[in-house]
Design a protein around this motif. Structure first.
Motif, PDB file in Angstrom:
ATOM      1  N   GLY A   1       1.012  -1.615  -0.160  1.00 54.92           N
ATOM      2  CA  GLY A   1      -0.152  -0.295  -0.093  1.00 54.92           C
ATOM      3  C   GLY A   1       0.735   1.343   0.187  1.00 54.92           C
ATOM      4  N   TRP A   2       0.628   2.411  -0.425  1.00 51.77           N
ATOM      5  CA  TRP A   2       1.223   3.805  -0.107  1.00 51.77           C
ATOM      6  C   TRP A   2      -0.449   5.023   0.163  1.00 51.77           C
ATOM      7  N   ILE A   3       0.332   6.076   0.208  1.00 49.30           N
ATOM      8  CA  ILE A   3      -0.256   7.420   0.291  1.00 49.30           C
ATOM      9  C   ILE A   3       0.644   8.768  -0.343  1.00 49.30           C
ATOM     10  N   LYS A   4      -0.455   9.021  -1.217  1.00 45.76           N
ATOM     11  CA  LYS A   4       0.823  10.028  -1.577  1.00 45.76           C
ATOM     12  C   LYS A   4      -0.263  11.690  -1.301  1.00 45.76           C
ATOM     13  N   ILE A   5       0.582  12.357   0.191  1.00 40.90           N
ATOM     14  CA  ILE A   5      -0.254  13.813   0.308  1.00 40.90           C
ATOM     15  C   ILE A   5       0.604  15.083  -0.409  1.00 40.90           C
ATOM     16  N   ARG A   6      -0.046  15.604  -0.719  1.00 42.60           N
ATOM     17  CA  ARG A   6      -0.270  17.718  -0.762  1.00 42.60           C
ATOM     18  C   ARG A   6      -0.428  18.379   0.120  1.00 42.60           C
ATOM     19  N   PRO A   7       0.416  18.720   0.814  1.00 35.96           N
ATOM     20  CA  PRO A   7      -0.197  20.576   1.925  1.00 35.96           C
ATOM     21  C   PRO A   7      -0.374  22.285   1.534  1.00 35.96           C
ATOM     22  N   VAL A   8      -1.473  21.984   1.543  1.00 31.92           N
ATOM     23  CA  VAL A   8      -1.465  23.633   1.078  1.00 31.92           C
ATOM     24  C   VAL A   8      -1.400  24.293   1.928  1.00 31.92           C
ATOM     25  N   GLY A   9      -0.434  25.400   2.184  1.00 24.92           N
ATOM     26  CA  GLY A   9      -0.953  26.266   3.587  1.00 24.92           C
ATOM     27  C   GLY A   9      -1.686  27.370   3.751  1.00 24.92           C
ATOM     28  N   THR A  10      -2.234  28.268   4.081  1.00 25.13           N
ATOM     29  CA  THR A  10      -3.395  28.876   4.213  1.00 25.13           C
ATOM     30  C   THR A  10      -2.300  30.199   5.318  1.00 25.13           C
TER      31      THR A  10
ATOM     32  N   SER B   1       8.698  15.985  -6.639  1.00 26.01           N
ATOM     33  CA  SER B   1       7.124  16.053  -6.106  1.00 26.01           C
ATOM     34  C   SER B   1       6.856  16.832  -5.208  1.00 26.01           C
ATOM     35  N   ARG B   2       6.260  17.563  -5.588  1.00 29.33           N
ATOM     36  CA  ARG B   2       5.208  18.172  -4.168  1.00 29.33           C
ATOM     37  C   ARG B   2       4.399  16.970  -3.552  1.00 29.33           C
ATOM     38  N   TRP B   3       4.602  16.119  -4.347  1.00 26.97           N
ATOM     39  CA  TRP B   3       3.824  15.025  -3.628  1.00 26.97           C
ATOM     40  C   TRP B   3       4.030  14.636  -2.665  1.00 26.97           C
ATOM     41  N   GLU B   4       4.284  13.979  -1.057  1.00 29.31           N
ATOM     42  CA  GLU B   4       5.158  13.429  -0.304  1.00 29.31           C
ATOM     43  C   GLU B   4       4.166  12.408  -0.051  1.00 29.31           C
TER      44      GLU B   4
END
Length: 600
Positions: free
Chosen positions: A426-435, A470-473
């Motif tokens: 399994g895997w997961i990709k996370i892309r943070p978007v700051g406010t 990549s910006r995806w972690e």
């Protein structure tokens, strides 16, 4: 809002012109399908299928590469530097790449780092290109990839520099991305490294001397922002390409009252002197802190483990030393087993017409070290093919199957590309978007927990040697199908926490979306009926107490309320200290009171 983007596992790759596919190349397709079955390798090379034109046929010690999404569609794109200013840009399609033209009016000079980042927090990606023997360049995206050259007015130096690597990071946590540029100076009278504070609106000020980074810092290839001790501020690791010049590490004092950076490499064990080309942090042993791999020359690579408090000791694994001329070193969980693997570029073979290189390299191959529960072991066979000298590399997911892919900006007419081969992990990709934090979420700490074991990442912009990933972690999860909890700590101090997150998906995380404005680790009493219930706490720290529910009359006859035990206990006359137990402490208290007058 939390966005879910589900992907399929498939290996259909088109070339850059939208032409030949895997289905039209049956022999290559069979290799991609059969290799994972027999377990012979973790990658399949797809360079010929993609044919990504780069014309890397000149210059000095390579040029940069970015695998970051620059058009905002969520797919990883590719950007390549060039020795004569002919930068190349390829939009990711999810199955391959298509080249596009950007009207940059870039001069005919040798570029080095090429980085995309939202420096003005307006939701699109701006471009920084460092140059050797020419001024560095910054372009502001007008919203549709129309790029405005602001180099002369944005505040960065415009004289000729010997710039190499660059990295963005918000060192003062004000929500704006600051930038460090490493310069390969030969003498103290040449311009040294540069630190620019972001003032907003695409403007910068030079704070190199003001923040304690001035002075002689000769022959630096790259810097790396990282929080080595997890105190909430970004520190700066700076590598140097000579055994006589020790590497540097600057502890961030911008927010603790000191106001400047302090050079502490010798204090934390990182003052090593090698021909250092790449600094590559990663929590390779999954203990919740950042370890460091440094690529070097024939004197060998160096691998450091973090002791958990920000100090480092040498990892004595002899395999990773290599004793070859190494350049970029990239961490990625190739097989998604939950442990980060290591790719190192080195050597030269097929392409030799490179007159600007002042010395020759042996015919060596890239190395891939597979990580088995914190032990790195070299995998034979993956890169044992004739390959050009690769200086910069970057990782991403070109076909969106959840398994990392690798691109090398190698010498020759086209880039080298290796596609990760999917398996059942399994895997997961996370892309943070700051406010409140910077829009790209650079410097964000992401920590997953599964059965009490952490998976830890920090987000970067500019890393390794002249690279941008990549910006995806990406996290490999092994056999796990869900994540118990996921904590995202932003540079602003805001912490978002998610529970029971399913595997095999791509998540866009927006700062503050769990409605928590708590600071630090968000620990406290989470039981609603407790007297000290904390509505902002997300993890219980065992501090709940219930004394407000009781008074002196609540306990039955013969019992009294015990604040320590949080319950009624028998009123035992011999229990002098009221802890519910008659022991030596009660006897000592009695003796201390012996022969004293009792109160009326």
């Amino acid at each position: 809002m939390l966005h879910f983007v589900f992907t399929e596992r498939f290996h259909v790759l088109l070339n850059g012109n939208g032409g030949t596919s895997w289905l039209l190349k049956p022999c290559l397709f069979c290799v991609a399908v059969m290799l994972p079955f027999f377990g012979l390798t973790q990658f399949v090379e797809v360079s010929d299928a993609l044919m990504i034109q780069t014309d890397h046929t000149g210059g000095y010690l390579g040029t940069g590469l970015s695998f970051a999404d620059f058009n905002g569609d969520g797919k990883d794109d590719l950007s390549f530097g060039h020795h004569n200013g002919l930068l190349r840009f390829y939009e990711g399609t999810g199955i391959g790449f298509e080249e596009i033209e950007l009207q940059l009016e870039f001069p005919a000079v040798e570029s080095k780092a090429i980085l995309w980042a939202d420096i003005d927090n307006d939701g699109d990606q701006d471009l920084l290109v460092t140059c050797r023997l020419a001024p560095n360049k910054i372009y502001i995206n007008q919203g549709d990839l129309t790029m405005l050259d602001v180099s002369a007015s944005c505040g960065i130096a415009q004289d000729n520099r010997r710039s190499f690597g660059a990295c963005y990071g918000d060192y003062d946590n004000d929500g704006l991305l600051d930038v460090f540029i490493a310069n390969y100076s030969y003498s103290s009278d040449l311009p040294g490294n540069e630190l620019y504070r972001n003032l907003g609106g695409g403007l910068f000020e030079d704070v190199t001397a003001q923040m304690g980074l001035g002075g002689s810092m000769l022959q630096c290839f790259q810097g790396q922002w990282m929080d080595h001790d997890r105190d909430g501020t970004l520190d700066l690791h700076v590598i140097r390409d000579r055994e006589i010049y020790s590497n540097l590490f600057y502890k961030n004092g911008a927010l603790n009252g000191e106001g400047v950076f302090q050079e502490i490499a010798s204090e934390i064990g990182l003052d090593v002197g090698i021909n250092c080309m790449s600094t590559s942090p990663c929590d390779f042993d999954r203990d919740g802190d950042l370890d460091l791999f440094l690529s070097g020359g024939i004197e060998g690579n160096v691998f450091f483990e973090n002791n958990g408090e920000g100090a480092y000791s040498l990892n004595d694994n002899p395999d990773v030393v290599m004793n070859e001329t190494c350049w970029a070193a990239s961490w990625m969980d190739v097989d998604c087993n939950g442990w980060e693997d290591l790719h190192v570029t080195t050597g030269i073979a097929a392409f030799t017409d490179y007159p600007s290189v002042l010395f020759q390299y042996p015919n060596m191959y890239d190395a891939l070290f597979m990580n088995e529960m914190g032990e790195l072991t070299e995998e034979d066979g993956t890169f044992d093919v004739a390959s050009s000298l690769g200086f910069s590399t970057a990782t991403g997911d070109l076909n969106q199957d959840g398994f990392p892919d690798l691109v090398s900006h190698s010498i020759g007419g086209t880039a080298q590309v290796w596609s990760g081969i999917p398996n059942d992990n399994g895997w997961i990709k996370i892309r943070p978007v700051g406010t409140s934090s910077n829009r790209d979420g650079v410097g964000t700490k992401i920590e997953l927990w599964i059965e009490g074991v952490p998976f830890y990442r920090e987000t970067y912009c500019g890393e390794n040697y002249l690279g941008q990933n990549s910006r995806w972690e990406h996290f490999g999860l092994g056999v796990e199908t869900s994540i118990d909890s996921m904590q995202v700590e932003w540079s602003s101090g805001i912490v978002d926490v998610y529970y029971n997150v399913m595997a095999n998906q791509s998540l866009v995380i927006t700062e503050g979306e769990t409605a928590s404005q708590c600071q630090g680790s968000c620990l406290g009493c989470t039981y609603p009926v407790a007297c000290n219930y904390d509505a902002d706490a997300q993890d219980d720290d065992g501090s709940c107490e219930f004394s407000c529910w009781f008074d002196e009359n609540v306990c039955a006859n013969g019992t009294v309320w015990n604040a320590t035990l949080q319950q009624c206990v028998e009123n035992c006359p011999s229990d002098v200290d009221g802890d519910g137990v008659v022991n030596i402490e009660d006897l000592l208290l009695l003796l201390l009171s012996f022969a004293t007058w009792c109160p009326n």
